[in-house]
Design a protein around this motif. Structure first.
Motif, PDB file in Angstrom:
ATOM      1  N   GLY A   1       0.691  -1.136   0.019  1.00 48.05           N
ATOM      2  CA  GLY A   1       0.074  -0.030  -0.062  1.00 48.05           C
ATOM      3  C   GLY A   1       0.817   1.421   0.028  1.00 48.05           C
ATOM      4  N   PRO A   2       1.670   1.314   0.984  1.00 50.48           N
ATOM      5  CA  PRO A   2       2.438   2.876   1.051  1.00 50.48           C
ATOM      6  C   PRO A   2       3.356   2.980  -0.233  1.00 50.48           C
ATOM      7  N   ALA A   3       3.644   1.912  -0.798  1.00 56.41           N
ATOM      8  CA  ALA A   3       4.646   2.096  -1.850  1.00 56.41           C
ATOM      9  C   ALA A   3       4.280   2.477  -2.992  1.00 56.41           C
ATOM     10  N   GLN A   4       2.943   2.369  -3.349  1.00 59.48           N
ATOM     11  CA  GLN A   4       2.193   2.886  -4.421  1.00 59.48           C
ATOM     12  C   GLN A   4       1.922   3.915  -4.641  1.00 59.48           C
ATOM     13  N   ALA A   5       2.317   4.663  -5.756  1.00 55.67           N
ATOM     14  CA  ALA A   5       2.022   6.191  -6.088  1.00 55.67           C
ATOM     15  C   ALA A   5       0.703   6.300  -6.914  1.00 55.67           C
ATOM     16  N   THR A   6       0.383   7.516  -7.065  1.00 55.90           N
ATOM     17  CA  THR A   6      -1.085   7.414  -7.715  1.00 55.90           C
ATOM     18  C   THR A   6      -0.645   8.806  -8.770  1.00 55.90           C
ATOM     19  N   ALA A   7      -1.691   9.208  -9.418  1.00 53.69           N
ATOM     20  CA  ALA A   7      -1.729  10.512 -10.019  1.00 53.69           C
ATOM     21  C   ALA A   7      -1.686  11.696  -9.068  1.00 53.69           C
ATOM     22  N   GLY A   8      -2.424  11.257  -7.847  1.00 56.00           N
ATOM     23  CA  GLY A   8      -2.394  12.206  -6.858  1.00 56.00           C
ATOM     24  C   GLY A   8      -1.135  12.718  -6.387  1.00 56.00           C
ATOM     25  N   ASP A   9       0.242  11.961  -6.564  1.00 51.55           N
ATOM     26  CA  ASP A   9       1.240  12.260  -5.992  1.00 51.55           C
ATOM     27  C   ASP A   9       2.026  13.191  -7.386  1.00 51.55           C
ATOM     28  N   CYS A  10       1.633  12.986  -8.556  1.00 46.25           N
ATOM     29  CA  CYS A  10       1.767  13.637  -9.752  1.00 46.25           C
ATOM     30  C   CYS A  10       1.439  15.086  -9.417  1.00 46.25           C
ATOM     31  N   TYR A  11       0.117  15.210  -9.066  1.00 41.68           N
ATOM     32  CA  TYR A  11      -0.544  16.418  -8.945  1.00 41.68           C
ATOM     33  C   TYR A  11       0.085  17.277  -7.682  1.00 41.68           C
ATOM     34  N   ARG A  12       0.288  16.815  -6.530  1.00 37.49           N
ATOM     35  CA  ARG A  12       1.108  17.348  -5.558  1.00 37.49           C
ATOM     36  C   ARG A  12       2.557  17.761  -5.941  1.00 37.49           C
ATOM     37  N   TYR A  13       3.210  17.151  -6.488  1.00 40.79           N
ATOM     38  CA  TYR A  13       4.463  17.493  -7.080  1.00 40.79           C
ATOM     39  C   TYR A  13       4.344  18.762  -8.052  1.00 40.79           C
ATOM     40  N   LEU A  14       3.348  18.682  -8.869  1.00 39.04           N
ATOM     41  CA  LEU A  14       3.183  19.988  -9.960  1.00 39.04           C
ATOM     42  C   LEU A  14       2.854  20.858  -9.307  1.00 39.04           C
ATOM     43  N   ASP A  15       2.007  20.835  -8.195  1.00 42.77           N
ATOM     44  CA  ASP A  15       1.449  22.000  -7.330  1.00 42.77           C
ATOM     45  C   ASP A  15       2.687  22.490  -6.785  1.00 42.77           C
ATOM     46  N   SER A  16       3.642  21.861  -6.249  1.00 42.38           N
ATOM     47  CA  SER A  16       4.916  22.236  -5.433  1.00 42.38           C
ATOM     48  C   SER A  16       5.854  23.087  -6.274  1.00 42.38           C
ATOM     49  N   ILE A  17       6.042  22.980  -7.824  1.00 46.35           N
ATOM     50  CA  ILE A  17       6.644  23.354  -8.586  1.00 46.35           C
ATOM     51  C   ILE A  17       6.181  24.614  -9.712  1.00 46.35           C
ATOM     52  N   VAL A  18       4.770  24.309 -10.061  1.00 38.31           N
ATOM     53  CA  VAL A  18       4.219  25.393 -10.727  1.00 38.31           C
ATOM     54  C   VAL A  18       3.119  25.881 -10.264  1.00 38.31           C
ATOM     55  N   GLY A  19       2.892  25.812  -8.926  1.00 42.00           N
ATOM     56  CA  GLY A  19       1.766  26.349  -8.387  1.00 42.00           C
ATOM     57  C   GLY A  19       0.336  25.683  -8.602  1.00 42.00           C
ATOM     58  N   LYS A  20      -0.701  26.550  -9.067  1.00 48.87           N
ATOM     59  CA  LYS A  20      -2.031  25.944  -9.486  1.00 48.87           C
ATOM     60  C   LYS A  20      -1.945  25.201 -10.802  1.00 48.87           C
ATOM     61  N   VAL A  21      -2.466  23.889 -10.340  1.00 52.28           N
ATOM     62  CA  VAL A  21      -2.366  22.688 -11.482  1.00 52.28           C
ATOM     63  C   VAL A  21      -3.592  22.734 -12.469  1.00 52.28           C
ATOM     64  N   SER A  22      -3.001  22.906 -13.751  1.00 48.23           N
ATOM     65  CA  SER A  22      -4.275  23.078 -14.875  1.00 48.23           C
ATOM     66  C   SER A  22      -4.958  22.109 -14.996  1.00 48.23           C
ATOM     67  N   PRO A  23      -6.116  21.994 -15.750  1.00 51.25           N
ATOM     68  CA  PRO A  23      -6.986  20.585 -16.285  1.00 51.25           C
ATOM     69  C   PRO A  23      -5.964  19.935 -17.273  1.00 51.25           C
ATOM     70  N   GLU A  24      -5.426  20.374 -17.948  1.00 53.19           N
ATOM     71  CA  GLU A  24      -4.604  19.544 -19.026  1.00 53.19           C
ATOM     72  C   GLU A  24      -3.218  18.944 -18.187  1.00 53.19           C
ATOM     73  N   GLN A  25      -2.767  19.561 -16.980  1.00 45.77           N
ATOM     74  CA  GLN A  25      -1.819  18.827 -16.305  1.00 45.77           C
ATOM     75  C   GLN A  25      -2.541  17.691 -15.354  1.00 45.77           C
ATOM     76  N   VAL A  26      -3.722  17.964 -15.136  1.00 42.49           N
ATOM     77  CA  VAL A  26      -4.411  16.793 -14.305  1.00 42.49           C
ATOM     78  C   VAL A  26      -4.459  15.541 -15.223  1.00 42.49           C
TER      79      VAL A  26
END
Length: 103
Positions: A38-63
């Motif tokens: 369980g804890p070792a599996q990443a998801t699209a949510g990890d991608c969103y959070r990372y993008l949020d940390s580097i670009v700010g607001k995540v766009s629908p295209e990035q989602v």
């Protein structure tokens, strides 16, 4: 006191134990693997959070790109990277985000 026996002459308690032990062991193995995995599996949510940390607001295209990347295939990862780069995310940022989505 007489012990209940089955038709085969095996005491009922032993017969039940022979059945219950493997079932309990299988349940423990499956449950244990889920707890470990369980804890070792990443998801699209990890991608969103990372993008949020580097670009700010995540766009629908990035989602959408993160969702594609979460499919976990080489093709989906490549597509995810291209989609993120098209929205202005750097090459290294895109690669990291899509790796997180696919992990």
């Amino acid at each position: 006191m007489e012990v209940a026996q089955t038709r085969e002459g095996i005491p009922l308690e032993k017969r039940l134990f022979r059945f219950a032990a493997p079932v309990a062991l299988a349940g423990a193995l499956v449950g244990g693997s889920l707890v470990v995995a369980g804890p070792a599996q990443a998801t699209a949510g990890d991608c969103y959070r990372y993008l949020d940390s580097i670009v700010g607001k995540v766009s629908p295209e990035q989602v959408d790109a993160c969702e594609v990347g979460s499919q976990g295939t080489d093709w989906s990862r490549t597509l995810c990277i291209g989609m993120l780069k098209a929205t202005g995310v750097s090459d290294s940022g895109s690669r990291t985000a899509c790796r997180l989505a696919a992990a």
